[in-house]
Design a protein around this motif. Structure first.
Motif, PDB file in Angstrom:
ATOM      1  N   TYR B  50       0.866  -1.186   0.000  1.00  0.00           N
ATOM      2  CA  TYR B  50       0.000   0.000   0.000  1.00  0.00           C
ATOM      3  C   TYR B  50       0.897   1.229   0.000  1.00  0.00           C
ATOM      4  CZ  TYR B  50       1.362  -0.081   4.829  1.00  0.00           C
ATOM      5  OH  TYR B  50       2.127  -0.104   5.959  1.00  0.00           O
ATOM      6  N   ARG B  51       0.296   2.343  -0.319  1.00  0.00           N
ATOM      7  CA  ARG B  51       1.021   3.613  -0.308  1.00  0.00           C
ATOM      8  C   ARG B  51       0.011   4.735  -0.091  1.00  0.00           C
ATOM      9  NH1 ARG B  51       6.491   5.654  -0.514  1.00  0.00           N
ATOM     10  NH2 ARG B  51       5.975   7.837  -0.223  1.00  0.00           N
ATOM     11  N   VAL B  52       0.162   5.440   0.996  1.00  0.00           N
ATOM     12  CA  VAL B  52      -0.722   6.566   1.277  1.00  0.00           C
ATOM     13  C   VAL B  52       0.019   7.851   0.900  1.00  0.00           C
ATOM     14  CG1 VAL B  52      -2.022   7.799   3.041  1.00  0.00           C
ATOM     15  CG2 VAL B  52      -1.861   5.299   3.129  1.00  0.00           C
ATOM     16  N   GLY B  53      -0.490   8.530  -0.114  1.00  0.00           N
ATOM     17  CA  GLY B  53       0.109   9.784  -0.553  1.00  0.00           C
ATOM     18  C   GLY B  53       1.467   9.597  -1.192  1.00  0.00           C
ATOM     19  N   THR B  54       2.238  10.672  -1.186  1.00  0.00           N
ATOM     20  CA  THR B  54       3.558  10.632  -1.834  1.00  0.00           C
ATOM     21  C   THR B  54       4.674  11.054  -0.885  1.00  0.00           C
ATOM     22  OG1 THR B  54       3.139  12.890  -2.629  1.00  0.00           O
ATOM     23  CG2 THR B  54       2.645  11.095  -4.153  1.00  0.00           C
ATOM     24  N   ALA B  55       4.323  11.689   0.219  1.00  0.00           N
ATOM     25  CA  ALA B  55       5.346  12.168   1.156  1.00  0.00           C
ATOM     26  C   ALA B  55       5.840  11.020   2.033  1.00  0.00           C
ATOM     27  CB  ALA B  55       4.769  13.292   2.028  1.00  0.00           C
ATOM     28  N   ARG B  59       2.146   5.905   7.435  1.00  0.00           N
ATOM     29  CA  ARG B  59       0.720   6.185   7.361  1.00  0.00           C
ATOM     30  C   ARG B  59      -0.050   4.888   7.265  1.00  0.00           C
ATOM     31  NH1 ARG B  59       1.274  10.918   2.736  1.00  0.00           N
ATOM     32  NH2 ARG B  59       1.863  12.614   4.137  1.00  0.00           N
ATOM     33  N   PHE B  61      -4.290   3.090   6.974  1.00  0.00           N
ATOM     34  CA  PHE B  61      -5.702   3.343   6.689  1.00  0.00           C
ATOM     35  C   PHE B  61      -6.521   2.109   7.044  1.00  0.00           C
ATOM     36  CE2 PHE B  61      -6.401   0.650   3.038  1.00  0.00           C
ATOM     37  CZ  PHE B  61      -5.140   0.508   2.488  1.00  0.00           C
ATOM     38  N   ASP B  99       0.173   8.085  11.108  1.00  0.00           N
ATOM     39  CA  ASP B  99      -0.959   8.913  10.672  1.00  0.00           C
ATOM     40  C   ASP B  99      -2.019   7.988  10.074  1.00  0.00           C
ATOM     41  OD1 ASP B  99      -2.589  10.714   8.978  1.00  0.00           O
ATOM     42  OD2 ASP B  99      -1.103  12.194   9.596  1.00  0.00           O
ATOM     43  N   GLN B 101      -5.898   7.031   8.723  1.00  0.00           N
ATOM     44  CA  GLN B 101      -7.157   7.505   8.159  1.00  0.00           C
ATOM     45  C   GLN B 101      -8.193   6.384   8.212  1.00  0.00           C
ATOM     46  OE1 GLN B 101      -6.801   9.913   4.420  1.00  0.00           O
ATOM     47  NE2 GLN B 101      -4.630   9.485   4.652  1.00  0.00           N
TER      48      GLN B 101
END
Lengths: 121, 121, 121
Positions: B50-55, B59, B61, B99, B101
């Motif tokens: 998985y990958r949340v965002g690019t920064a 993270r 979820f 972080d 979500q």
């Protein structure tokens, strides 16, 4: 398109998934709704983490989601669902002590933004 | 119907998925929207990829998709989403350095081509 | 939101999924359609059980489902699909003897009952 996802609880232990997927694909080809057999992309996933309802007792499910490009009639979709359910039923026998639910859902893929590319080997 | 899919990133390491699924099912039963507790078919899947965002930064979820037969009002769907989100929130605590979500989506299953069969054991 | 699910047959053996997910996320950020990079939640799943069509011959697929909150125009969705397909194409080369299909689907999440909570660590 079409895309078929079979989700099932992993207490359906004797399920021959390879055979079942091929039969589901044959049912789709046999419907005459899809131009090329190659287009049918079916995959299956067993779930080890599941919960049917809230009461005790062993329960199982097998759920087919068929996603097809939008535009087909309700009648065509009902026929597709009915023939896929029949294939599920043939593949999954009644089992003593196990309450099994078989379901088929047909949903539309929005045609406009669907993008596809084939890379023949 | 209803079908509930819980997808979560596998860095939510201490998640007690069995307990969570049962609580989600109890919330659905408690909504009074579904005739039989047996009808609720919930399953969960942990994603290792998985990958949340690019920064950079860790993270996580957890995402619930609840699929119900079409015809329920917007208000009913909002109440369902809200009660499921509450269950997620109770099960997944804040974690330092992570972080998280939590999301709940409610979608319609086209009622006409939905096919189902029950095989009591 | 957005949620991206990449499903692929596990005979795409050399696929660098981590890199691919990050590139897909960068394409989404680059579209300018999403306020925060953090919102993009992408995950991938390899299927060991799949069947493409009914004929013999080795076949593979990679399928992206992008789910976004309802309200975007058809043109925006087409651009999103097109840019994601391009990323897939760059990541998955032609392979001799393997017939590969790449697909991108964009679907709406019903905005009204979508519920979300962020727990910053």
């Amino acid at each position: 398109m079409p895309h078929l996802n079979l989700e099932y609880s992993d207490n359906l232990r004797d399920l021959k998934v390879d055979v079942l997927l091929l039969r589901l694909n044959h049912a789709l080809v046999g419907s005459g709704q899809f131009a090329e057999e190659l287009d049918i992309k079916s995959r299956a996933q067993a779930f080890a983490q599941y919960r049917v309802g809230t009461a005790p007792g062993e329960r199982a499910f097998a759920h087919v989601r068929l996603a097809i490009l939008s535009g087909r009639s309700e009648q065509v979709k009902q026929q597709l669902a009915s023939s896929l359910l029949e294939v599920l039923h043939e593949a999954i026998p009644v089992q003593a002590g196990l309450d099994i639910q078989l379901c088929v859902e047909v949903l539309d893929i929005d045609r406009a933004p669907y993008a596809k590319l084939r890379l023949p080997g």
